[in-house]
Design a protein around this motif. Sequence first.
Motif, PDB file in Angstrom:
ATOM      1  N   THR A 106      11.269  -1.477   7.769  1.00  0.00           N
ATOM      2  CA  THR A 106      11.001  -0.080   8.157  1.00  0.00           C
ATOM      3  C   THR A 106      10.320   0.694   7.030  1.00  0.00           C
ATOM      4  OG1 THR A 106      13.245   0.536   7.443  1.00  0.00           O
ATOM      5  CG2 THR A 106      12.925  -0.013   9.788  1.00  0.00           C
ATOM      6  N   PRO A 107       9.273   0.154   6.426  1.00  0.00           N
ATOM      7  CA  PRO A 107       8.623   0.877   5.334  1.00  0.00           C
ATOM      8  C   PRO A 107       7.781   2.042   5.862  1.00  0.00           C
ATOM      9  CG  PRO A 107       7.375  -1.089   5.851  1.00  0.00           C
ATOM     10  CD  PRO A 107       8.607  -1.128   6.719  1.00  0.00           C
ATOM     11  N   ASP A 108       7.587   3.027   5.017  1.00  0.00           N
ATOM     12  CA  ASP A 108       6.654   4.115   5.336  1.00  0.00           C
ATOM     13  C   ASP A 108       5.266   3.840   4.766  1.00  0.00           C
ATOM     14  OD1 ASP A 108       8.553   5.761   6.658  1.00  0.00           O
ATOM     15  OD2 ASP A 108       9.365   6.356   4.720  1.00  0.00           O
ATOM     16  N   ARG A 109       5.231   3.108   3.642  1.00  0.00           N
ATOM     17  CA  ARG A 109       3.939   2.822   3.004  1.00  0.00           C
ATOM     18  C   ARG A 109       3.968   1.384   2.492  1.00  0.00           C
ATOM     19  NH1 ARG A 109       1.898   6.978  -1.416  1.00  0.00           N
ATOM     20  NH2 ARG A 109       1.725   8.211   0.500  1.00  0.00           N
ATOM     21  N   VAL A 110       2.937   0.615   2.832  1.00  0.00           N
ATOM     22  CA  VAL A 110       2.839  -0.781   2.435  1.00  0.00           C
ATOM     23  C   VAL A 110       1.633  -0.976   1.531  1.00  0.00           C
ATOM     24  CG1 VAL A 110       2.582  -3.178   3.228  1.00  0.00           C
ATOM     25  CG2 VAL A 110       3.884  -1.545   4.604  1.00  0.00           C
ATOM     26  N   ALA A 111       1.865  -1.569   0.351  1.00  0.00           N
ATOM     27  CA  ALA A 111       0.778  -1.915  -0.555  1.00  0.00           C
ATOM     28  C   ALA A 111       0.448  -3.396  -0.402  1.00  0.00           C
ATOM     29  CB  ALA A 111       1.177  -1.617  -1.992  1.00  0.00           C
ATOM     30  N   VAL A 112      -0.852  -3.694  -0.293  1.00  0.00           N
ATOM     31  CA  VAL A 112      -1.301  -5.084  -0.193  1.00  0.00           C
ATOM     32  C   VAL A 112      -2.044  -5.428  -1.473  1.00  0.00           C
ATOM     33  CG1 VAL A 112      -2.652  -6.771   1.100  1.00  0.00           C
ATOM     34  CG2 VAL A 112      -1.500  -4.904   2.310  1.00  0.00           C
ATOM     35  N   GLU A 118      -9.255   3.449   1.020  1.00  0.00           N
ATOM     36  CA  GLU A 118      -9.490   3.578  -0.417  1.00  0.00           C
ATOM     37  C   GLU A 118      -8.554   2.628  -1.170  1.00  0.00           C
ATOM     38  OE1 GLU A 118      -9.252   6.988  -3.954  1.00  0.00           O
ATOM     39  OE2 GLU A 118      -9.061   7.546  -1.837  1.00  0.00           O
ATOM     40  N   VAL A 119      -9.108   1.952  -2.175  1.00  0.00           N
ATOM     41  CA  VAL A 119      -8.382   0.950  -2.943  1.00  0.00           C
ATOM     42  C   VAL A 119      -7.886   1.546  -4.250  1.00  0.00           C
ATOM     43  CG1 VAL A 119      -8.561  -1.299  -4.114  1.00  0.00           C
ATOM     44  CG2 VAL A 119      -9.682  -0.944  -1.903  1.00  0.00           C
ATOM     45  N   VAL A 120      -6.653   1.132  -4.676  1.00  0.00           N
ATOM     46  CA  VAL A 120      -6.134   1.551  -5.972  1.00  0.00           C
ATOM     47  C   VAL A 120      -6.090   0.339  -6.893  1.00  0.00           C
ATOM     48  CG1 VAL A 120      -4.782   3.422  -4.947  1.00  0.00           C
ATOM     49  CG2 VAL A 120      -3.727   1.185  -5.312  1.00  0.00           C
ATOM     50  N   ASP A 121      -6.010   0.624  -8.216  1.00  0.00           N
ATOM     51  CA  ASP A 121      -6.096  -0.451  -9.209  1.00  0.00           C
ATOM     52  C   ASP A 121      -4.816  -1.263  -9.348  1.00  0.00           C
ATOM     53  OD1 ASP A 121      -8.659   0.251  -9.715  1.00  0.00           O
ATOM     54  OD2 ASP A 121      -8.230   1.357 -11.556  1.00  0.00           O
ATOM     55  N   GLY A 122      -3.671  -0.605  -9.267  1.00  0.00           N
ATOM     56  CA  GLY A 122      -2.410  -1.300  -9.525  1.00  0.00           C
ATOM     57  C   GLY A 122      -1.322  -0.851  -8.573  1.00  0.00           C
ATOM     58  N   VAL A 123      -0.304  -1.688  -8.441  1.00  0.00           N
ATOM     59  CA  VAL A 123       0.753  -1.403  -7.482  1.00  0.00           C
ATOM     60  C   VAL A 123       1.659  -0.261  -7.939  1.00  0.00           C
ATOM     61  CG1 VAL A 123       2.441  -3.051  -8.430  1.00  0.00           C
ATOM     62  CG2 VAL A 123       2.439  -2.546  -5.994  1.00  0.00           C
ATOM     63  N   GLY A 124       1.712  -0.018  -9.247  1.00  0.00           N
ATOM     64  CA  GLY A 124       2.622   0.989  -9.767  1.00  0.00           C
ATOM     65  C   GLY A 124       2.347   2.383  -9.251  1.00  0.00           C
ATOM     66  N   GLY A 125       1.089   2.689  -8.943  1.00  0.00           N
ATOM     67  CA  GLY A 125       0.752   4.039  -8.505  1.00  0.00           C
ATOM     68  C   GLY A 125       0.623   4.197  -7.003  1.00  0.00           C
ATOM     69  N   THR A 126       1.076   3.224  -6.240  1.00  0.00           N
ATOM     70  CA  THR A 126       0.877   3.286  -4.787  1.00  0.00           C
ATOM     71  C   THR A 126       1.935   4.122  -4.076  1.00  0.00           C
ATOM     72  OG1 THR A 126       2.201   1.281  -4.456  1.00  0.00           O
ATOM     73  CG2 THR A 126      -0.179   0.985  -4.768  1.00  0.00           C
ATOM     74  N   VAL A 137      -3.309  -2.539   9.557  1.00  0.00           N
ATOM     75  CA  VAL A 137      -4.021  -1.358  10.070  1.00  0.00           C
ATOM     76  C   VAL A 137      -3.971  -1.303  11.595  1.00  0.00           C
ATOM     77  CG1 VAL A 137      -6.321  -0.327  10.302  1.00  0.00           C
ATOM     78  CG2 VAL A 137      -5.533  -1.113   8.073  1.00  0.00           C
ATOM     79  N   ALA A 138      -3.921  -2.456  12.236  1.00  0.00           N
ATOM     80  CA  ALA A 138      -4.005  -2.518  13.701  1.00  0.00           C
ATOM     81  C   ALA A 138      -2.923  -1.696  14.392  1.00  0.00           C
ATOM     82  CB  ALA A 138      -3.943  -3.974  14.155  1.00  0.00           C
ATOM     83  N   ASP A 139      -1.658  -1.800  13.944  1.00  0.00           N
ATOM     84  CA  ASP A 139      -0.561  -1.170  14.693  1.00  0.00           C
ATOM     85  C   ASP A 139       0.457  -0.425  13.838  1.00  0.00           C
ATOM     86  OD1 ASP A 139      -1.206  -2.094  17.433  1.00  0.00           O
ATOM     87  OD2 ASP A 139      -0.820  -4.077  16.592  1.00  0.00           O
ATOM     88  N   PHE A 140       0.397  -0.556  12.535  1.00  0.00           N
ATOM     89  CA  PHE A 140       1.454  -0.012  11.688  1.00  0.00           C
ATOM     90  C   PHE A 140       1.481   1.510  11.753  1.00  0.00           C
ATOM     91  CE2 PHE A 140       2.886   0.954   7.160  1.00  0.00           C
ATOM     92  CZ  PHE A 140       4.235   0.865   7.485  1.00  0.00           C
ATOM     93  N   GLU A 141       2.693   2.048  11.930  1.00  0.00           N
ATOM     94  CA  GLU A 141       2.840   3.497  12.055  1.00  0.00           C
ATOM     95  C   GLU A 141       2.755   4.218  10.720  1.00  0.00           C
ATOM     96  OE1 GLU A 141       6.567   4.046  14.002  1.00  0.00           O
ATOM     97  OE2 GLU A 141       5.901   3.168  15.903  1.00  0.00           O
ATOM     98  N   GLY A 142       2.932   3.455   9.621  1.00  0.00           N
ATOM     99  CA  GLY A 142       2.903   4.080   8.304  1.00  0.00           C
ATOM    100  C   GLY A 142       1.533   3.974   7.646  1.00  0.00           C
ATOM    101  N   GLU A 143       1.539   4.074   6.315  1.00  0.00           N
ATOM    102  CA  GLU A 143       0.296   4.088   5.537  1.00  0.00           C
ATOM    103  C   GLU A 143       0.101   2.731   4.868  1.00  0.00           C
ATOM    104  OE1 GLU A 143      -1.736   6.694   1.883  1.00  0.00           O
ATOM    105  OE2 GLU A 143       0.216   7.244   2.727  1.00  0.00           O
ATOM    106  N   VAL A 144      -1.147   2.276   4.814  1.00  0.00           N
ATOM    107  CA  VAL A 144      -1.496   1.011   4.163  1.00  0.00           C
ATOM    108  C   VAL A 144      -2.348   1.317   2.933  1.00  0.00           C
ATOM    109  CG1 VAL A 144      -2.615  -1.240   4.431  1.00  0.00           C
ATOM    110  CG2 VAL A 144      -1.469  -0.172   6.395  1.00  0.00           C
ATOM    111  N   VAL A 145      -1.948   0.735   1.784  1.00  0.00           N
ATOM    112  CA  VAL A 145      -2.652   0.983   0.526  1.00  0.00           C
ATOM    113  C   VAL A 145      -3.155  -0.348  -0.030  1.00  0.00           C
ATOM    114  CG1 VAL A 145      -2.523   1.974  -1.782  1.00  0.00           C
ATOM    115  CG2 VAL A 145      -1.112   2.920   0.063  1.00  0.00           C
TER     116      VAL A 145
END
Length: 697
Positions: free
Chosen positions: A9-15, A55-63, A34-42
Amino acid sequence: MGELSPLFTPDRVAVVGATERPGSVGRALVENLVADFEGEVVPVNPNADEVCGLEVVDGVGGTGADLVVVAVPAPVVLDVVREAGEAGIRNVVVISAGFAEAGGEGAGRERELAALAEEYELNLVGPNCLGIISTPVGLNATFAPRSAPSGTISFLSQSGAFVTAVLDWAADHGVGFKDVVSLGNKAVLDEADFVDSWGDDEGTDVIVGYLESIEDGRRFVDVARAVTRETPVVVVKSGRTEAGAQAASSHTGAMAGRDRAYEAGLREAGVIRADTVQDLFDAARVLAGQPVPETDGVAVVTNAGGPGVMATDAVGEEPLSLAEFGSDTLDRLRERLPEGANVYNPVDVIGDADNERMRAAVDAVLDDDAVGAAVVIAAPTATIDYGDLAADVADLQAHHDLPVTTCLMGGERARQADDVLDEAGIPNYFDPARAVGSLGTLSRYRDVRDRDLPEPTTYDVDREAARDVLERASDRGTNRLGVEAMSLLDAYGIPTPAGEVVDSPVDALDVAERIGDRVVMKIVSPDILHKSDIGGVKVGVPREEVYDAFEDLVARARNYQPDATILGVQVQEMVEMESGVETIVGTNRDPQFGPLVLFGLGGIFVEVMEDTAVRIAPLAESEARTMLDDIKAAPLLSGARGRDPVDKAAVAETLGRLAQLVTDFPAILELDVNPLVARPDGVQAVDLRLTVDPDNL
């Protein structure tokens, strides 16, 4: 490791490892999310600006993510996981391969990964896995080509490829899932963790799994025993033919091999074991969609005689019976059915039946108190509309609240009824035997749900005397013991014949004179396991021949194996065998499930017959009694061909005492009592051999 529900049940998923490259795992993960997730994908990638329009971020620590999915080369994974842990992210799925499955360096890397998970208290799935799915929030954190249909089945698998195949199949067969987990290498989270979590999940009605191994058998049993009180668990366990006991030195070790250990463990856990993938999902569908029957009486209603007979045959192969209808039911059926119909079970409404006649018959049998469940079978005719029949069956099942399965045979016409039946949770099969088999699954689960779970029985024993026997063996520098250790059984209250091990013919004669007119004599050597094969046993030796028999036994042993250690000869009281049954009781220590206890027919043909029952130690006496009933030769114990029944209580008590012995002393790796002679007036352990671990005393 914490509560597992946040994994799903995450709200935000980092890949981490997201990329635009077509055909890559990183891109597939982002597209699926992206297809069905109700939360945010980073997406996380220091070498990209945008992936799939995000938009892509450099590291997982700031996601700011609460779930991280890692798909980078194995050498980079540890740094990513450490960064996630330091950022306070507690849920991680490692897709990347290159760990224990890759050998030495990878195994070391996996140990480091597990240590990081412990340090940061991570819920970590994988590595080397497909990912996870949770349909309520549209989470598809996998690189599978399609997601899961929604439903109330939660599914775990050690094989990622198996997951992709099941997802593809499920979409065409009306099977829906709540959560799906690809376990991968199970470096941190394993099957017991997810069974435990899903057992408390209101959205999961059934837990199913494909397993190749169980990491901690004892913990799995403890967890599943609690869960299956409320939630059924069904698994396919591969590796039935694994030769896990090939190096075993005892009869018990040979017969209680790895698959027997899993069989015993799953039984104690209350887990239903499916033989095939088809059986697995047949069980899952019926358990998720239908109530559990209160009785085992089954009614069969059919418009085709042949399939009705097939269903009747199948009932006899399940823990079910054909219900005997009451007079009111028979009267109702006679009123509504034509003269040529059969009103007795199975009910044959004959081939010209229309929907109204079928409905009336199904309604009548479901109203009978002797009926716990029903199978409705139909072959396509011009007078039956399958869509209307499906609606009628769904309506009647809901009204009577009894389990129903259907066998609407045919092609396109049958498929037209599937949507109605799926909506009602009623499985439909082409094969009548599968429809009946699903009802058998419901019956088995009812027995699991309602079973008593008594505490293991404990007995008054002399542990110190037993320890002394084992330590003396260790002092001799051998790990194999035989009849010279019979006092071990005496210490645990298991009856043995009078006798001693002697090292001279003079002493043999002295012991024989104290015992009686005739004795049994056996060579005693840790190096000669099968004494009978070399003529190392003499039965009914008169006192005047004891001296010569001693020398002959020693000579036979020397000729057979010149370098064997000869501890002497056992001179033993003759055991009255005429009124008894030779049985075997034994133990074998399994790496996952711990000590197993085995019971079966004994004697020299024990490994040929292989008629045995296996349980996990320690044992409740009630469970020990079930072992006596589980073997094919159980009627011999109850008295056959005019013989008196043996003392079953004494046999069950012996099993319990033996289970307590090996639980108390982990140093005992294998132990055989063969034969344990069971008679109407009790039992006697005639022969013994065991293997011990001297370093574990």
